[in-house]
Structures are given as structure tokens and as C-alpha cells.
Scaffold this motif. Sequence first.
Motif, PDB file in Angstrom:
ATOM      1  N   ARG A 187      14.951   5.172  -2.820  1.00  0.00           N
ATOM      2  CA  ARG A 187      13.800   5.992  -3.186  1.00  0.00           C
ATOM      3  C   ARG A 187      13.614   6.020  -4.706  1.00  0.00           C
ATOM      4  N   ARG A 188      14.707   6.064  -5.450  1.00  0.00           N
ATOM      5  CA  ARG A 188      14.623   6.043  -6.918  1.00  0.00           C
ATOM      6  C   ARG A 188      14.062   4.703  -7.402  1.00  0.00           C
ATOM      7  N   ALA A 191      10.253   4.564  -6.982  1.00  0.00           N
ATOM      8  CA  ALA A 191       9.509   5.352  -7.965  1.00  0.00           C
ATOM      9  C   ALA A 191       9.491   4.681  -9.330  1.00  0.00           C
ATOM     10  N   PHE A 355      10.446  14.741  -5.202  1.00  0.00           N
ATOM     11  CA  PHE A 355       9.477  14.078  -6.065  1.00  0.00           C
ATOM     12  C   PHE A 355       8.321  15.004  -6.413  1.00  0.00           C
ATOM     13  N   GLU A 360       3.464  16.293 -10.251  1.00  0.00           N
ATOM     14  CA  GLU A 360       2.769  15.802  -9.058  1.00  0.00           C
ATOM     15  C   GLU A 360       1.717  16.805  -8.584  1.00  0.00           C
ATOM     16  N   HIS A 409       9.567   8.712 -12.843  1.00  0.00           N
ATOM     17  CA  HIS A 409       8.601   8.288 -11.835  1.00  0.00           C
ATOM     18  C   HIS A 409       7.521   7.445 -12.531  1.00  0.00           C
TER      19      HIS A 409
END
Length: 493
Positions: A187-188, A191, A355, A360, A409
Motif C-alpha cells: 500500500r505504501r 501511494a 490514508f 485527503e 502520498h
Amino acid sequence: MVEGVQSGKCPNAQLSSWFVRSGWSKGELARQVNRRARQLGAHHISTDTSRVRRWLDGEQPREPIPRILSELFSERFGCVVPVEELGLRSAHRSPAASGVDLPWAAPQTVTLISEFTRGDLMLGRSGFLGNSLAMAAGPELVEPMQRWLVPNPSPAAEELPAPAVGERPDLSAPELDLLEQTTVMFRRWDAQCGGGLRRKAIVGQLHEVTELLEEEHPERMQRRLFGVTAELAELAGWMSYDVGLQTTAQKYFVLALHAAKEADDRPLGAYVLSNMCRQMIHLRRSEDALELVHLAQYGSREGATARTQSMLYAMEARAYANLGQPGKCKRAVRMAEATFEEADETDSEPDWIRFFSEAELCAETAHSYRDLAYASGRSPTYASLAQPAMERAVALFAREAAESEGGGHRRSYALNLIGMAGLHLLRREPKGFASCAGEAIDLAKLLRSERVHNKLRTTAASAVHEFGDVADVVELSRRLEAELPEEAAAVAG
């Protein structure tokens, strides 16, 4: 290689209409088809201008070209353009083996994920496309997803096959911990680098996990395994979406929702539905998006953290904005902001929702007001509401990038710089556009993200159309062409 069959001399008026409105030349469409075919592993496809001319004259191309054309025109116009609306014949697909209406049962879920990932991994070698790569929308998509809320049958009715004796030792808790940590690492990477860098690695890991699910485990461990499966399938879908493989992305999202149901994790299922909602917004299926996010909210009303609820309100606002409903959009924005204030800053939240930071939230708020501005005929009022939220989002992402060893991100930062550039266009500020877009180019060169590259090109094309006589805009367009040519866009790696 024969790519089509003649169907008389009657020109294809439907395909010609979409083609003319696209603004593509025959050569450009041929290059787009060849490029997408390579992404799908169909290396035998080699299209040229004369072949495109024959399609327009009525020749029926063979699969996978009708599907590729459907995807290309859907992305060009931001809405679902079915094969049939192009005047083409699609391959017959068995209802039981295609689409998104799949059995909600553990053994079938495991089998479907295993088969689909195996086919995806084979793309580069044999051109396998599978039987289910067709985009679903409307009731065909929403109604099967509603069965996510139906309780699972009793465990006795859904036992998995017994493991082969001596085939593999029991999965240990530390091994399962490591699988979960690996998912966090993937997942890192997504991003920071975009979906094109590690997509196949995630698909491979997902395939390996389904092999573990074919064995017998204690109920608690089985649910954790399904949870890992759901997160990996969601990531595979998200990365496929990021590199432009929309139909593949949707199938992974559907399979992720099935796995989340088997994990008995309603909040995770709601998160998967939120990404399906985002995809529908991207394809301008705003009513579908709204139904999906409402389904997510209803299904996770008990158990979802404040951060997850805030994210769902933010997606609801996006859907209402695209439907041109300012009152409901503003209410959803207020609910997202108020709920976010209750978010837990400790480590008790699942990694998949971490996240959703203040950056966001500000970004989603800005995009909602921007979408309202366009839905309201380029309203300056909504553009003004969007600007401070977008400025705050960009500032927060910039600070994160400066403080994070891996760049934070990075993709979100790039997307919001492009969003800020678009707001400058909306406010008729070409120099502001060129400044933000120039920063976005610097980031985009570090990303394997078709989504970032396409948004940057589309926004730049709009700037040239409106301000083609402004030197800063002309220079930005030249720089984009030189530093980020279309062939440099991400592929599904």
C-alpha cells in the motif's frame, strides 16, 4: 493476423460518430489500440490506419478489439460506452461466468480469485483476457452488490475442501502477521510510486494467499486470511484503476467485496465500495456512485470508525456534486468535516483507512465544489469555495512529502496540484495554471500512474484550447510533450 470480418459494405455510423467526436486521427486511434492491447498482453494485435478505416466502413473487428475500443472511448468521454453503442458485436459471455453477479460463498470466492489472478499473471505470456472483462454499470452492477448485506450461511454449509494430507504445514500466526505487514508495504509503494510499479507483484501475492485459503484453518485464522485477501484484491483493483485497466479494476473490487464479506469485515467492505464509487464518478456514472456509497454507509453503520465514516461522507459529496445537487453536496461536506474531527489518531484504526488524512479530506471537499462549479455552468461561487480547500490540501501534501523519507502520498500530491491547476483555469488564471501544472510534471515523472498522466494531459489540453495565445501555457504544453510523452505513461507492470 486477421483482425476483423466483413459485414457487408454498410458504414458503421455509430462508431464513426464516436470517432469524429473524439478528435482522434485514424493513426492516433490505431496507436491507442495497439498500446492498450500490449497492456492486456495481446501482443498479436497490430493495427494501422487502413484497419481503422475498414472498421469505420463496417468491418467487424475480432475480440479483444471491441472491448479495447469500448474502454478507450469510455475513458475519452468519461462515461461508459458499451461495445453495442459503437455498432460492434461483443463476444458471447455466459451469465454465470461473466460480469459481477457472482456467488456469495466462500469456496466459489476462493476459486474465482484464484482463476482471475492466474489469468492476469499470464497476460504477458499468452494474451489471456478472461471471460469477464466487460464493464458493468447501472442495475447490472448495483443489484448484485446489494447482496453483500445478506448474512452468510452457517459455517457447516460453507466448509472449504479438506487439505491434502502432508501437503503444507499449518499456517502460523507469525506467518499471517507477515502477510498483513506485506500488504501494508504494498500500500505504501502504491501511494509513493503509482499503480504501474508493483501491480503484478500484488496480483502474485493475492494468488498465493488464495492457495492458502484452499486449506483448512481455525475459524479466526480463516477470517484473517480472507481479510488479507480482501485488502490485496482491493489493492490490485486500485492499481488496475490507476493504470487505466478499468474492467480489470472493477472485477478485483467485486472480488475484494466478496472476500471482505467472508472476513466478516463490514468497514473493509464499505471501503471497497467507496473505491467502486470513485471509479463510477470517474466514468460519469454518478447515480451508480451514489447508490454504491449509500450501500457502503448502510452496511457499515455499526463498526466503522469516524475516519471511515468521514471518508464515505466525502465520497457522497462527490457523487451529489456530479449530480448537480448543491444542497445535498454541502450537507455531506459538513458531515465529512464534523465526523473527521472525531477521528482516532492512535494506531487502533486499520491501515487501509489511515490514508484519509486532513489533506485527503480537504482534497475531496475541493473536488466536490469544483465539480459543482462545472455542473452549475462554471459557477465562480463554487470555484471560490473550492480554492481554499485545495490550497490547504496541496500545502499539507507538500509538507508530508518534505518530511517523509519515501515522498509521502506522492500521487495524491500530484493529483491535487493538477486539481489546483484546473481551478486556475476555471477562474481564468492561465499563469497560475502553468505554475501548478509545472510542479505536477515534476512529480508525474516519478510516478507510474496512467491516471496522473492522463489528468495532466487533459488539463493541459483544456488550457491550450482556452489560452493558446498565452506564452506560459504554450511553454507548459511544450514541456509536457517533451518531458512526459505519451509513450512514457505507465503500463500494468
